[in-house]
Each structure stands twice: as structure tokens, then as C-alpha cells.
Design a protein around this motif. Sequence first.
Motif, short mmCIF file in Angstrom:
data_model
loop_
_atom_site.label_atom_id
_atom_site.label_comp_id
_atom_site.label_asym_id
_atom_site.label_seq_id
_atom_site.Cartn_x
_atom_site.Cartn_y
_atom_site.Cartn_z
N ILE A 219 0.94 -1.10 -0.04
CA ILE A 219 -0.07 0.08 0.00
C ILE A 219 0.94 1.26 0.19
CG2 ILE A 219 -1.54 1.23 1.27
CD1 ILE A 219 -2.67 -1.50 2.25
N LYS A 220 2.15 1.27 0.77
CA LYS A 220 2.93 2.29 0.92
C LYS A 220 3.43 2.57 -0.49
CE LYS A 220 7.16 3.88 3.04
NZ LYS A 220 8.22 3.40 3.84
N ASN A 221 3.93 1.64 -1.33
CA ASN A 221 4.44 1.82 -2.57
C ASN A 221 3.63 2.06 -3.65
OD1 ASN A 221 7.00 1.40 -1.58
ND2 ASN A 221 6.79 -0.88 -1.83
N ASN A 222 2.26 1.75 -3.44
CA ASN A 222 1.00 2.01 -4.19
C ASN A 222 0.51 3.48 -3.95
OD1 ASN A 222 -0.42 1.21 -6.54
ND2 ASN A 222 -2.17 0.57 -5.00
N GLY A 223 1.35 4.41 -3.33
CA GLY A 223 0.95 5.72 -3.26
C GLY A 223 -0.19 5.91 -2.16
N HIS A 224 -0.39 4.98 -1.00
CA HIS A 224 -1.28 4.78 -0.31
C HIS A 224 -2.57 4.46 -0.39
CE1 HIS A 224 1.24 7.75 2.46
NE2 HIS A 224 2.08 6.84 1.81
N ASN A 225 -2.66 3.91 -1.88
CA ASN A 225 -3.70 3.48 -2.47
C ASN A 225 -4.19 2.25 -2.18
OD1 ASN A 225 -6.04 2.88 -4.11
ND2 ASN A 225 -4.99 3.75 -6.04
N PHE A 226 -5.32 1.82 -1.65
CA PHE A 226 -5.71 0.94 -1.04
C PHE A 226 -6.48 -0.37 -2.20
CE2 PHE A 226 -5.09 2.88 2.80
CZ PHE A 226 -5.10 1.92 4.00
N ASN A 227 -6.52 0.46 -3.24
CA ASN A 227 -7.12 -0.44 -4.58
C ASN A 227 -5.90 -1.30 -5.30
OD1 ASN A 227 -9.64 0.56 -4.20
ND2 ASN A 227 -9.03 2.59 -5.14
N LEU A 228 -5.70 -2.39 -4.57
CA LEU A 228 -4.48 -3.11 -4.86
C LEU A 228 -5.09 -3.73 -6.38
CD1 LEU A 228 -3.33 -4.46 -1.57
CD2 LEU A 228 -2.48 -2.41 -2.95
N ASN A 229 -4.13 -4.39 -7.15
CA ASN A 229 -4.47 -5.26 -8.17
C ASN A 229 -5.15 -6.74 -7.84
OD1 ASN A 229 -1.97 -6.87 -8.27
ND2 ASN A 229 -1.13 -5.10 -9.00
N GLU A 230 -5.36 -7.24 -8.61
CA GLU A 230 -5.99 -8.71 -8.52
C GLU A 230 -4.71 -9.65 -7.77
OE1 GLU A 230 -7.86 -10.56 -11.75
OE2 GLU A 230 -9.65 -8.92 -11.65
N ASN A 231 -3.67 -9.62 -8.62
CA ASN A 231 -2.61 -10.40 -8.03
C ASN A 231 -2.13 -10.00 -6.88
OD1 ASN A 231 -2.54 -11.66 -10.52
ND2 ASN A 231 -1.02 -10.29 -11.34
N GLU A 232 -2.09 -8.96 -6.52
CA GLU A 232 -1.71 -8.44 -5.01
C GLU A 232 -2.79 -8.60 -3.83
OE1 GLU A 232 0.77 -4.33 -5.95
OE2 GLU A 232 -1.53 -4.31 -5.89
N ILE A 233 -4.02 -8.72 -4.36
CA ILE A 233 -5.05 -9.02 -3.43
C ILE A 233 -5.15 -10.56 -3.33
CG2 ILE A 233 -7.47 -9.23 -3.16
CD1 ILE A 233 -7.84 -6.60 -4.85
N SER A 234 -4.77 -11.31 -4.41
CA SER A 234 -4.81 -12.73 -4.16
C SER A 234 -3.59 -13.37 -3.28
CB SER A 234 -4.67 -13.26 -5.48
OG SER A 234 -4.58 -14.81 -5.69
N PHE A 235 -2.51 -12.45 -3.64
CA PHE A 235 -1.36 -12.67 -2.66
C PHE A 235 -1.54 -12.66 -1.25
CE2 PHE A 235 2.94 -11.76 -0.71
CZ PHE A 235 3.60 -12.91 -0.99
N ILE A 236 -2.18 -11.33 -0.88
CA ILE A 236 -2.48 -11.11 0.65
C ILE A 236 -3.56 -12.15 1.34
CG2 ILE A 236 -3.76 -9.35 1.93
CD1 ILE A 236 -2.73 -7.39 0.16
N GLN A 237 -4.56 -12.56 0.44
CA GLN A 237 -5.34 -13.38 0.69
C GLN A 237 -4.75 -14.80 1.07
OE1 GLN A 237 -8.39 -13.53 -2.20
NE2 GLN A 237 -9.74 -11.64 -1.31
N LYS A 238 -3.85 -14.87 0.44
CA LYS A 238 -3.19 -16.36 0.72
C LYS A 238 -2.39 -16.44 2.03
CE LYS A 238 -2.74 -17.93 -4.16
NZ LYS A 238 -2.07 -18.24 -5.33
N MET A 239 -1.99 -15.07 2.24
CA MET A 239 -1.21 -14.79 3.28
C MET A 239 -2.09 -14.72 4.74
SD MET A 239 2.11 -14.70 2.54
CE MET A 239 2.94 -13.80 3.91
N ASN A 240 -3.30 -14.74 4.59
CA ASN A 240 -4.31 -14.85 5.39
C ASN A 240 -4.52 -13.52 6.33
OD1 ASN A 240 -5.29 -17.56 4.94
ND2 ASN A 240 -3.47 -18.25 6.09
#
Length: 241
Positions: A219-240
Amino acid sequence: MEIENEIENDKKIENNVNLEKEQKNFFDTTLGKVIDTGLDIGLRAILPDLIEDQVINIKNALIDNGINDGIHTAVDSIIDFGKSFSGIFTGKFDNIEQVETAIGQGGIIDTTSDLLDKAIIKIYQKGIIGSQIKNLITKGKDLILSNVSSNLKNEINLQEKSFSNIEENISNFNNFYNNKDFEGMTKEYNKIQSELKKLIPLENVLNETKRIDILYNLIKNNGHNFNLNENEISFIQKMNI
């Protein structure tokens, strides 16, 4: 599939070995400080007529002539006690309760007492201290051990506090994330990093903080934008997270 499972198992074994080493290093460092402080306070009380430099020299001589090397023995006694008492067969501690039990009841004081006896004789035989000082330290040994015991209790309390703090910080971080509050996330993230320096490495805590680290920096490197792309969201979900 079989190869993937083997790779995954090898990775888990490697992680366990690394974690075990990190925990042992933590105990080495922490116990070293506990004994050093206990010696310092105890010797000052036992030898009030000596100037500060003399007390420091005697303390350093005791540490260099058996106590320092013996700390590894004391750490081994903590780990062995943890294995036998808490049922830890993996070689690593999995939770703060196991750590508290092992530190509190792992025979550290008895081990330190034996190390101190040997170190006193050794520095006397080397002529570093005379018979009068030797007798004073020997008679006052219980005071030194009392200080070491007190320091151990303080360390246990600090571990409990750090563990409690980091659990609260993780919960707060997740709440701020859900509310898309990056400033709040940053405050909790910094608190987590600070507490990690004090707390013994524990697998569940390290996993949680690793996930938080990844999420925060995405999120920090995305300019504090919480709208992450699908790959990032999928990765985070896998990390629980």
C-alpha cells in the motif's frame, strides 16, 4: 506434485532450523545481559570498599573465566527443560507460555551458581583476586544469584508485555487496514517493528508480522492507494491477512 511437496517440506525444515538458531541466539544475548547485570549489582554490594574500576575488573574476570562460555550451557538447560516440560520436540519454542516456563523453571539459577563457583576459583588461582576477596564473593554469592533471579523475572515480565503489545498492535493494524486508514497503519506498523526487537522470535508472531510488512509496503509503494490489483489481493489473501 510430489516434487513440490518435497520442496515445501525442505523449506519448512530449513525455516525451523533457522528459527531454532534465532531463538538460541536470543537466549544467549538475553541471559548474558541478565547475568552481567546481576553480577554488577551483587559485586558492588558485596565489595563496597573497592572502587568502581576494581569491581568492573573482577566482574569481567569472572565472565571471561567460565561464566561467558557457560552461558551456552545455561541456554541448553532452558531448551532441554522446554523440550521435557512443555513437550517441545521440534527444537524451537512455539509460544510465549513455553518461553516463560523454560526461563522460570529451566535451572538457570543452579547453572549460574555452578558457573560462579568455578569462575571464582579460577580467577583466585590466576592471582586476579586474593583470598579475602575470594571469601567475600563466595559468602555473598546468594546475593548475586538473588539479583540474577530478579533480573530473570523482569525479563519474563518484559516478554509478556511485548507479546501482549504486539498482539494489540497487530489487531489495531488490521482494523486500520479495514478502515483504509494508512496513517493509523503506519503508527501500528512502527510499534510492531519496535516490539519485535524486544520479543523472542516466535513462528506465529513472525508469520503475522511478515504478512503485515508485505501488506503495508504494498500500500505504501502504491501511493497509499488501497485499491490493489488482483494479483496483490490474491497474494494477501493467501497470506491470511
